[in-house]
Design an enzyme around this catalytic site. Structure first.
Site, PDB file in Angstrom:
ATOM      1  N   THR A  55     -28.793  49.191  75.526  1.00 53.33           N
ATOM      2  CA  THR A  55     -27.394  49.308  75.954  1.00 53.33           C
ATOM      3  C   THR A  55     -26.617  49.930  74.795  1.00 53.33           C
ATOM      4  OG1 THR A  55     -27.517  47.406  77.429  1.00 53.33           O
ATOM      5  CG2 THR A  55     -25.330  48.040  76.670  1.00 53.33           C
ATOM      6  N   LYS A  67     -23.992  50.034  83.325  1.00 55.64           N
ATOM      7  CA  LYS A  67     -24.235  48.807  82.558  1.00 55.64           C
ATOM      8  C   LYS A  67     -22.912  48.208  82.094  1.00 55.64           C
ATOM      9  CE  LYS A  67     -26.404  45.511  80.419  1.00 55.64           C
ATOM     10  NZ  LYS A  67     -27.460  45.541  79.422  1.00 55.64           N
ATOM     11  N   LYS A 108     -20.742  43.404  71.257  1.00 55.95           N
ATOM     12  CA  LYS A 108     -21.087  44.822  71.064  1.00 55.95           C
ATOM     13  C   LYS A 108     -20.863  45.572  72.374  1.00 55.95           C
ATOM     14  CE  LYS A 108     -24.898  46.646  72.061  1.00 55.95           C
ATOM     15  NZ  LYS A 108     -26.281  47.054  72.327  1.00 55.95           N
TER      16      LYS A 108
END
Length: 300
Positions: free
Chosen positions: A107, A182, A250
């Site tokens: 990701t 995502k 993150k």
């Protein structure tokens, strides 16, 4: 004899870069499926251990792992980690043959994805962004959801490989579309986990039996994957399901940065990101994302 030949055609020479809690079992499924897998990990000991468990081979650099591979898969930490395994003299791109496909399961930002897509195109190879959802259990049980971006031909070529460890694998659009999808996933999770945390916290404060409450409300409109899979450990104040707050922050940082670029409004996501920052201050950076309830308990 002919039957053996047809099987050979479907087996590919693969490289897998990054053997964390997701990457190691994913690479293992590929080796078990009969592919010829060479792995690379920043800590070589992990790569050695992997070969003892699954067979296959390990290489000292991403470039060596990628040499002669039809497909190179990666599952590393962040944008910088991904750049470091792709680019430079020891990077995978330098070892890949023309026509090979790089599939990134990390990701990362759509920006680094597009940058590497362009670099791959220059090197006459393909780059597919293919972030995953389903957590450690999904990786171990070969039940991941994979959302992809990139050229259709490259996606179609890589699909049979990805199907080894996925329950659903879809191309959403051009390069970066997988990563954007995502982000949608993480945005949706953030709000749901906060709502669930508040509901369970409210139940505790009201003196209700949390398990009884969930048994009833989970059958109606309030039900969710998070409720079904996390309510018990949340009630028990246990947060060791694996996907850490540090990683979620993150990801939410990428969501918020990208929202600035696209003009999307993410008020709840921004707020929940700050709540996760509070969890980090409580020492919970390695707790799983359902630890938002811990913050509410600490506040009163």
């Amino acid at each position: 004899m002919a039957q053996h030949h047809s099987k050979e055609k479907h087996m590919a020479k693969l490289a897998f870069l990054g053997l964390g809690v997701m990457g190691a079992p994913m690479a293992g499924h590929l080796q078990k499926a009969g592919h010829e897998v060479t792995v690379y990990n920043r800590t070589t000991a992990k790569a050695e251990d992997w070969t003892k468990t699954y067979g296959g081979a390990f290489a000292a650099t991403p470039r060596e792992a990628a040499e002669g591979a039809d497909f190179v898969m990666s599952c590393v930490g962040n944008d910088d980690d991904l750049r470091s395994v792709c680019l430079g003299d020891d990077g995978a791109f330098a070892g890949m043959q023309a026509g090979a496909v790089f599939v990134d399961h990390t990701t990362v930002s759509a920006a680094v994805t597009r940058e590497l897509y362009a670099a791959a195109t220059d090197a006459k190879i393909s780059f597919v962004d293919a972030p995953i959802s389903g957590g450690q259990a999904g990786a171990e049980n070969a039940q991941l959801s994979i959302m992809c971006g990139g050229d259709e031909a490259a996606f179609n070529a890589a699909l049979p490989v990805m199907e080894v460890y996925s329950k659903i694998c879809r191309r959403i659009g051009d390069s970066g579309a997988g990563q954007m999808t995502k982000m949608c996933n993480q945005i949706a999770i953030a709000g749901v986990v906060q709502g669930l945390s508040e509901a369970l916290h409210f139940a505790e404060k009201a003196g209700l039996d949390g398990r009884a409450v969930v048994e009833v409300i989970s059958q109606g409109a309030a039900g969710s994957w998070q409720m079904a899979n996390r309510y018990e450990t949340m009630l028990d104040d246990e947060f060791d399901h694996g996907f850490a707050v540090d990683w979620m922050r993150k990801d939410l940082g990428i969501c918020l940065d990208t929202a600035d670029e696209t003009g999307a409004s993410l008020p709840i996501t921004a707020l929940v990101d700050q709540f996760y920052k509070d969890v980090q201050k409580l020492g919970g950076g390695r707790w799983d994302t359902s630890s938002l309830i811990k913050r509410l308990r600490k506040m009163g």
